[in-house]
Design an enzyme around this catalytic site. Structure first.
Site, PDB file in Angstrom:
ATOM      1  N   LYS A  11       0.869  -0.932   0.305  1.00  0.00           N
ATOM      2  CA  LYS A  11      -0.062   0.312   0.356  1.00  0.00           C
ATOM      3  C   LYS A  11       0.912   1.244  -0.340  1.00  0.00           C
ATOM      4  O   LYS A  11       0.438   2.662  -0.747  1.00  0.00           O
ATOM      5  CB  LYS A  11      -1.396   0.073   0.768  1.00  0.00           C
ATOM      6  CG  LYS A  11      -2.088  -1.454   1.299  1.00  0.00           C
ATOM      7  CD  LYS A  11      -2.710  -0.891   2.290  1.00  0.00           C
ATOM      8  CE  LYS A  11      -3.810  -2.122   2.299  1.00  0.00           C
ATOM      9  NZ  LYS A  11      -3.774  -3.502   2.282  1.00  0.00           N
ATOM     10  N   ILE A  12       2.060   1.125   1.040  1.00  0.00           N
ATOM     11  CA  ILE A  12       2.764   2.357   1.255  1.00  0.00           C
ATOM     12  C   ILE A  12       3.622   2.551  -0.338  1.00  0.00           C
ATOM     13  O   ILE A  12       3.684   4.143  -0.650  1.00  0.00           O
ATOM     14  CB  ILE A  12       3.630   2.693   2.392  1.00  0.00           C
ATOM     15  CG1 ILE A  12       2.437   2.464   3.212  1.00  0.00           C
ATOM     16  CG2 ILE A  12       3.963   3.312   1.980  1.00  0.00           C
ATOM     17  CD1 ILE A  12       3.227   2.031   4.517  1.00  0.00           C
ATOM     18  N   ARG A  32      11.280   0.701   8.195  1.00  0.00           N
ATOM     19  CA  ARG A  32      12.624   0.281   9.416  1.00  0.00           C
ATOM     20  C   ARG A  32      13.715   0.226   9.358  1.00  0.00           C
ATOM     21  O   ARG A  32      14.664  -0.178   8.288  1.00  0.00           O
ATOM     22  CB  ARG A  32      12.098  -2.002   9.717  1.00  0.00           C
ATOM     23  CG  ARG A  32      10.169  -1.067   9.855  1.00  0.00           C
ATOM     24  CD  ARG A  32      10.070  -1.192  11.783  1.00  0.00           C
ATOM     25  NE  ARG A  32       8.956  -1.094  11.609  1.00  0.00           N
ATOM     26  CZ  ARG A  32       7.697  -0.131  11.852  1.00  0.00           C
ATOM     27  NH1 ARG A  32       8.474   0.892  11.381  1.00  0.00           N
ATOM     28  NH2 ARG A  32       6.596  -0.559  12.138  1.00  0.00           N
ATOM     29  N   ASP A  75      14.390   7.987   7.727  1.00  0.00           N
ATOM     30  CA  ASP A  75      13.063   8.180   8.751  1.00  0.00           C
ATOM     31  C   ASP A  75      13.391   7.756   9.862  1.00  0.00           C
ATOM     32  O   ASP A  75      12.998   7.401  11.208  1.00  0.00           O
ATOM     33  CB  ASP A  75      11.375   8.500   7.856  1.00  0.00           C
ATOM     34  CG  ASP A  75      10.800   9.401   9.370  1.00  0.00           C
ATOM     35  OD1 ASP A  75      11.498  10.040  10.230  1.00  0.00           O
ATOM     36  OD2 ASP A  75       9.974   8.687   9.945  1.00  0.00           O
ATOM     37  N   GLU A  87      17.570   3.060  16.579  1.00  0.00           N
ATOM     38  CA  GLU A  87      16.680   4.233  17.122  1.00  0.00           C
ATOM     39  C   GLU A  87      16.129   4.213  18.807  1.00  0.00           C
ATOM     40  O   GLU A  87      15.755   5.110  19.496  1.00  0.00           O
ATOM     41  CB  GLU A  87      15.330   3.909  16.341  1.00  0.00           C
ATOM     42  CG  GLU A  87      14.530   3.628  16.028  1.00  0.00           C
ATOM     43  CD  GLU A  87      13.291   3.938  15.016  1.00  0.00           C
ATOM     44  OE1 GLU A  87      12.078   3.745  15.241  1.00  0.00           O
ATOM     45  OE2 GLU A  87      13.403   4.194  13.868  1.00  0.00           O
ATOM     46  N   HIS A 120      11.570   9.194  13.019  1.00  0.00           N
ATOM     47  CA  HIS A 120      10.499   8.108  13.053  1.00  0.00           C
ATOM     48  C   HIS A 120       9.154   8.469  12.896  1.00  0.00           C
ATOM     49  O   HIS A 120       8.280   8.636  13.251  1.00  0.00           O
ATOM     50  CB  HIS A 120      10.326   7.123  13.692  1.00  0.00           C
ATOM     51  CG  HIS A 120       9.939   5.872  13.441  1.00  0.00           C
ATOM     52  ND1 HIS A 120      10.550   4.582  14.305  1.00  0.00           N
ATOM     53  CD2 HIS A 120       8.473   5.560  13.229  1.00  0.00           C
ATOM     54  CE1 HIS A 120       9.162   3.112  12.783  1.00  0.00           C
ATOM     55  NE2 HIS A 120       8.745   4.459  12.142  1.00  0.00           N
TER      56      HIS A 120
END
Length: 333
Positions: free
Chosen positions: A153-154, A233, A257, A262, A294
Site C-alpha cells: 500500500k505505501i 524500518r 526517517d 533508534e 520516525h
C-alpha cells in the site's frame, strides 16, 4: 476499566483520551515500555504500546506476572514483539494493520526532495542571510528512474507520486502489485533495480529475510549519485556500511526517517546530554544526509486511524472477537 498507554506523544494524548471517552479511562504515559518501566503496568489488564516499545521475553513476562492480558500496539510493525513468548503467556496482542499509506509515502517524497534540492542547507543559510546558491544544485526527477523496494500500500502510494513526476518505474517485491504495473512499473531483479535507479525508496517490512537488505553488496550495486530513502524500518539498512560509502564520497544523498538502533533515542530529547551512538553521530554530520525521528506516519489522518483501530482492538478483546489486527489469538479472559 482503566487502560495504561505507554509512549504517548503530547499531540496524541488528547486524541487518545477523547477516543476512549465514555468507554474506558486511559492513563497516558510519555515514557516508553522497557524493562525498567514494565512494572508500572502491574494491575492493568490492558495496556497500549508504541512502535519502539520493548516487548521482548523479559518484558512480556513482567507484564503477565503483573496481570496484563491484552497488549494493543499503536503501530503496524511488530518486529519488537516476541509473539511466541506472548502466546505462551496467553497474552492477547493486536496491532494496527492499516492506516493512511499516504502519510508515509508523502513523507518519503519529502525526504527525497529535501535531499535532492538541499532544502536543509538552503534554509539554514537564509536564516543567516546568506543567499548564495553555491552547493545547492539539484536535479529534475522527471525522466529519471525510481526504484521501489516493496510495492504494498505505501509502496504503491509512493509509486503514484513518482509516476506524477514522470519517472521511469522499477519495482521489486515477492508479489507484484497490479496497480503499480498499471502505472508502467517494470518488476525486475533487485540487483537490476539497484544498478539502474536514480532514486531508491524502501517500503518492505523488517523480517529476517529483509534485515540489512541494503548492506555492503547492495550499496556497491548502486549508482554513485543515487538518492536512498528509508521511511520503513531502520534495520533494512546496514548503517555502518552506509556510513562507509558516504565517507568514500558515494551517493548523492540519503533521507532516513528510521534508524536501526533508534530505540532509546527517537521520540526523546537528547539535546542536553548527547548520545553515545558513534554511528548515528557520524551519519548526521554528512551534509547530504537528512535524518528525522520516525515521523513519517505522524499526520492527523494517520494518527486518527491508528487510535480508532486501537479502540476497536480493545473492544474486540473485551467482546471475545477476532479481527485481522490480532497477532496472538488468545480469546479467553
Amino acid at each position: 476499566m482503566e487502560i495504561l498507554a505507554f509512549g504517548v506523544q503530547s499531540d496524541e494524548k488528547p486524541l487518545l483520551e477523547k477516543a476512549f471517552a465514555g468507554q474506558h479511562e486511559v492513563r497516558c504515559l510519555d515514557v516508553f515500555l522497557t524493562k525498567d518501566t514494565a512494572p508500572i503496568a502491574a494491575g492493568y489488564e490492558i495496556i497500549s504500546t508504541s512502535v519502539n516499545a520493548d516487548l521482548g521475553s523479559s518484558v512480556l513476562q513482567t507484564l503477565a506476572a503483573g496481570g496484563t492480558q491484552m497488549i494493543a500496539q499503536r503501530s503496524t510493525g511488530f518486529n519488537n514483539i516476541d509473539l511466541d513468548v506472548a502466546e505462551r503467556l496467553a497474552l492477547r496482542v493486536a496491532r494496527v494493520s492499516y492506516y493512511s499509506p499516504y502519510s508515509v509515502a508523502e513523507f518519503a517524497w519529502t525526504l527525497a526532495m529535501a535531499v535532492n534540492r538541499r532544502i536543509i542547507r538552503a534554509a539554514s543559510r537564509t536564516r543567516d542571510f546568506d543567499f548564495r546558491l553555491d552547493g545547492l544544485l539539484g536535479r529534475d526527477m522527471h525522466g529519471r528512474t525510481a526504484g521501489v523496494i516493496g510495492t504494498g500500500k505505501i509502496g504503491e502510494a509512493f509509486t503514484r507520486i513518482a509516476h506524477g513526476f514522470g519517472m521511469k518505474l522499477l519495482g521489486w517485491d515477492v508479489v507484484e502489485n497490479p496497480a503499480c504495473a498499471g502505472l508502467g512499473m517494470e518488476y525486475v531483479e533487485k540487483e537490476q533495480l539497484l544498478a539502474e535507479s536514480d532514486l531508491i525508496s524502501l517500503h518492505v517490512p523488517l523480517l529476517p529475510s529483509t534485515h540489512h537488505i541494503i548492506g555492503k553488496d547492495a550499496l556497491a550495486h548502486m549508482k554513485d549519485d543515487v538518492i536512498l530513502i528509508n521511511s520503513s524500518r531502520g534495520g533494512l539498512i546496514d548503517t555502518r556500511a552506509l556510513v562507509a560509502e558516504l565517507r568514500a564520497g558515494r551517493l548523492l544523498g540519503v533521507g532516513l526517517d528510521v534508524y536501526e538502533a533508534e530505540a532509546g533515542l527517537f521520540f526523546l530529547d537528547k539535546s542536553l546530554e548527547g548520545i553515545d551512538d558513534d554511528t548515528l553521530a557520524r551519519l548526521v554530520t554528512f551534509p547530504n544526509v537528512v535524518v528525522t525521528s520516525h515521523q513519517a506516519y505522524y499526520t492527523q489522518d494517520a494518527v486518527d486511524q491508528i487510535i480508532d483501530a486501537t479502540v476497536r482492538n480493545v473492544a474486540d478483546y473485551l467482546a471475545g472477537r477476532r479481527s485481522d489486527n490480532v497477532l496472538v489469538p488468545v480469546l479467553s479472559r
